[in-house]
Design a protein around this motif. Sequence first.
Motif, PDB file in Angstrom:
ATOM      1  N   TYR A  62      37.393  36.465  34.213  1.00 15.94           N
ATOM      2  CA  TYR A  62      37.408  35.271  35.067  1.00 15.94           C
ATOM      3  C   TYR A  62      36.300  34.294  34.655  1.00 15.94           C
ATOM      4  N   GLU A  69      41.127  35.061  39.095  1.00 17.36           N
ATOM      5  CA  GLU A  69      40.165  35.086  40.210  1.00 17.36           C
ATOM      6  C   GLU A  69      40.556  36.107  41.265  1.00 17.36           C
ATOM      7  N   THR A  73      38.402  39.359  42.293  1.00 13.22           N
ATOM      8  CA  THR A  73      37.916  39.478  43.677  1.00 13.22           C
ATOM      9  C   THR A  73      38.366  40.789  44.304  1.00 13.22           C
ATOM     10  N   THR A 135      32.759  30.662  44.077  1.00 17.11           N
ATOM     11  CA  THR A 135      33.365  31.839  43.459  1.00 17.11           C
ATOM     12  C   THR A 135      32.608  32.294  42.216  1.00 17.11           C
ATOM     13  N   ARG A 136      32.215  31.370  41.344  1.00 21.54           N
ATOM     14  CA  ARG A 136      31.472  31.763  40.139  1.00 21.54           C
ATOM     15  C   ARG A 136      30.169  32.461  40.511  1.00 21.54           C
TER      16      ARG A 136
END
Length: 184
Positions: A62, A69, A73, A135-136
Amino acid sequence: MGTKVITADQVAQMQPKSGRAPLYTAEERKRRDDTKWTLVQGLLAPFQFLVFIVSTWLVCRYLLTGQGETAATISIVVKTITLYTIMVTGCIWEKVVFGKYLFAPAFFWEDVVSMGVIALHTYYLYALLTGAIDTRQQMYVALAAYLIYVVNAIQFLLKLRAARLGAAALDAAAFESTAEASAA
């Protein structure tokens, strides 16, 4: 020639040639060998490592490509649930073997580092559920948790090796003592 029987207390008092006390007393070793929680830990640890390998690959994929993603996750959540499970069962194991749920002297530093691993995994879940970081950044938190997990896994592997060497030394000492008693 008579055979002398050595008591568990005598075996526990024997020191390996390194001069270090064995990781387990005779009673602790017996409790470790008799509890089902040893098998549970023995099954969960390699499973957790497999989840870690897959998750690390998905997270790196990712971060490098921007793809996957959801898979990354989900893998981190599965790794976190697995970690929580092995931690709870490990606490039960530690209580059965050493009489303390955490921070028994034989595993003090492994437990300390485990707390760091759990803290980072928990922070990841918090960030995921609240959106506190993007998210990163969440993925980088997971990688930081994984790095500390590797340190912790190495600690446990070294402890397992020490336990095996200590058991071998005790067995050898018991054999020598029995052989000497037989020769006398």
